[in-house]
Design an enzyme around this catalytic site. Structure first.
Site, PDB file in Angstrom:
ATOM      1  CE1 TYR A 240      10.425  -6.741  16.885  1.00  0.00           C
ATOM      2  CE2 TYR A 240       8.159  -7.539  16.813  1.00  0.00           C
ATOM      3  CZ  TYR A 240       9.519  -7.747  16.618  1.00  0.00           C
ATOM      4  OH  TYR A 240       9.948  -8.953  16.151  1.00  0.00           O
ATOM      5  CE  LYS A 241      12.798  -6.548  14.024  1.00  0.00           C
ATOM      6  NZ  LYS A 241      12.870  -7.685  13.100  1.00  0.00           N
ATOM      7  NE  ARG A 389      21.013  -5.583  13.961  1.00  0.00           N
ATOM      8  CZ  ARG A 389      19.772  -6.092  13.992  1.00  0.00           C
ATOM      9  NH1 ARG A 389      19.275  -6.690  12.936  1.00  0.00           N
ATOM     10  NH2 ARG A 389      19.048  -6.002  15.082  1.00  0.00           N
TER      11      ARG A 389
HETATM   12  C1  LIG Z   1      12.445  -8.938  13.562  1.00  0.00           C
HETATM   13  C2  LIG Z   1      12.174  -9.916  12.494  1.00  0.00           C
HETATM   14  C3  LIG Z   1      11.222 -10.934  12.675  1.00  0.00           C
HETATM   15  C4  LIG Z   1      10.542 -11.078  14.002  1.00  0.00           C
HETATM   16  O1  LIG Z   1       9.533 -12.027  14.061  1.00  0.00           O
HETATM   17  P1  LIG Z   1       8.588 -12.006  15.349  1.00  0.00           P
HETATM   18  O2  LIG Z   1       7.595 -13.030  15.096  1.00  0.00           O
HETATM   19  O3  LIG Z   1       8.059 -10.628  15.486  1.00  0.00           O
HETATM   20  O4  LIG Z   1       9.444 -12.316  16.534  1.00  0.00           O
HETATM   21  C5  LIG Z   1      10.951 -11.757  11.591  1.00  0.00           C
HETATM   22  N1  LIG Z   1      11.590 -11.612  10.411  1.00  0.00           N
HETATM   23  C6  LIG Z   1      12.527 -10.644  10.221  1.00  0.00           C
HETATM   24  C7  LIG Z   1      13.192 -10.502   8.897  1.00  0.00           C
HETATM   25  C8  LIG Z   1      12.850  -9.789  11.265  1.00  0.00           C
HETATM   26  O5  LIG Z   1      13.774  -8.839  11.094  1.00  0.00           O
END
Ligand SMILES: *Cc1c(COP(=O)(O)O)cnc(C)c1O
Length: 417
Positions: A240-241, A389
């Site tokens: 989702y990023k 950020r």
């Molecule tokens: C965004 C992110 C997560 C997110 O974990 P979710 O289970 O999707 O909430 C985990 N690790 C890193 C390094 C992230 O940047």
């Protein structure tokens, strides 16, 4: 005569860079970010929640009407049972450097981290009970490791990187040894954007006889990875990023082919069974990445991922990486020119080849600045203790957006002093 480092000059330079940007046309492929009072004048948080593609809005509506609404449960046989593996292969090929059969789309990053780390700790055996990780990793990575340690008796060996840089090969070399089972690190650090030296660190872990588990949340869709080329063992990441899968879209896991029969994941649900619909008395893991699935695949969340992976394949991952680096360079130079005098520091690596696709600024007033920027329709995010950020999504972010954000910060800080 205009001041060469003044506001209009920065906007002019941004306009020139946007005009010359080979990916500029991609921006029109995204759903417009508001209008009127709702308008977002600069979205710099695509590394937390990527913007949706217009194609995704259309394909989601089609899915509801046709695949779900009309084909109904027949769609499971027709396409959805294979979707986590098919999309995993496509994502692996375009963004991760992974040959087919090693990537699956499922669960959340947190759950997949647990599954892979738990499997790796079990496979490492009692003589290698140590997990090497770092204090600057994303909270969920540290918390999951703590949970696995509590569950298994594994010992956590903490590396303490410089917060504005990240984990170095030297630090990993000093932390690993004959008792290391797994090294768990982020490829791109969520705060500083430090791009770890994945090839060197993977080699160091292997020389010590350990496996590596890379978290690719801030790489996937922005920085090419090369998992097969560098002999990575395990990886996870979210969608989702930079992959624009949408809120709650599923994560992905990579398990190198050579480990798939040896490693066993702990959440042995029916959908990872060799024959789910036999519904037999005992669990029997499905072959390959099928066995890493646990429950019913989150089909709706996979639509956006596929659209973005298609777009990255079309424009080329190298062009995506080049744009992310160039946006970062633009931001760093502009901060030096217009914000450094107000006490704003760059809290990210300056070298392009050590930085992912965001830049973090540090200033004591970051929290208030961020709140004001949001009210002005400029959306970065705040990170403790003093970071702003700026997410620079290569496909959707313009140089003009970055310039507007920096100039607004300049105005806010100038009006204070
Ligand atoms: C965004 C992110 C997560 C997110 O974990 P979710 O289970 O999707 O909430 C985990 N690790 C890193 C390094 C992230 O940047």
């Amino acid at each position: 005569m205009s001041d060469p480092s003044g506001p209009s000059d920065l906007l002019d330079r941004a306009a020139a860079l946007d005009a010359a940007d080979p990916l500029a046309a991609c921006r029109d492929l995204f759903v417009p970010a508001g209008a009127g009072a709702e308008e977002v004048v600069a979205y710099l948080d695509g590394n937390s929640l990527g913007r949706p593609l217009r194609a995704t809005a259309d394909r989601l509506a089609d899915l509801v009407r046709h695949d779900w609404g009309t084909r109904l449960i027949r769609s499971w046989d027709e396409q959805w049972m294979e979707l986590p593996l098919r999309l995993g292969d496509r994502l692996g090929a375009v963004c991760l450097g992974a040959a087919p059969g090693q990537t699956v789309v499922a669960d959340s990053t947190t759950v997949l981290l647990y599954k892979l780390l738990r499997a790796a700790v079990a496979a490492s055996g009692p003589d290698r009970p140590e997990i090497v990780l770092d204090t600057e990793n994303f909270p969920t990575d540290r918390y999951v490791a703590q949970g696995v340690a509590a569950e298994t008796g594994a010992r956590l060996v903490w590396v303490e990187p410089e917060p504005e840089a990240g984990v170095t090969p030297e630090q990993v070399a000093a932390a690993v040894g004959p008792r290391t089972g797994v090294v768990l690190l982020s490829h791109v650090a969520y705060k500083s954007a430090w791009l770890a030296d994945l090839p060197a660190i993977t080699r160091i872990a292997h020389e010590a006889g350990a496996m590596v588990l890379w978290d690719l949340c801030h790489s996937a869709g922005a920085v090419p990875v090369g998992l097969d080329e560098h002999g990575v063992d395990l990886a996870v990441g979210c969608s989702y990023k930079f992959l624009n899968g949408g809120p709650g879209a599923p994560a992905f896991a990579y398990v190198a082919a050579r480990h798939q029969d040896r490693l066993r994941q702990p959440i042995t649900g029916w959908m990872g069974h060799a024959e789910p619909f036999v519904m037999g008395p005992d669990y029997r893991a499905g072959g390959g990445m099928r066995g890493w699935i646990s429950g019913t695949p989150p089909v709706l969340g996979m639509v956006g991922i596929e659209d973005t992976v298609d777009l990255i394949a079309e424009v080329g991952p190298a062009a995506v990486r080049a744009k992310g680096s160039a946006l970062g360079r633009f931001v760093i130079e502009a901060v030096d020119e217009v914000l450094a005098v107000h006490g704003v520091r760059i809290a990210s690596p300056r070298a392009d080849d050590r930085r992912g696709a965001h830049v973090t600024l540090a200033h004591p007033r970051s929290r208030d600045l961020c709140a004001q920027l949001w009210r002005d329709g400029i959306v970065p995010d705040y990170r403790e203790p003093d970071g702003i950020r700026l997410g620079l999504s290569p496909l959707s972010t313009s140089y003009a957006e970055a310039a507007r954000a920096l100039l607004r910060i300049e105005e806010l800080l100038a009006s204070e002093s």
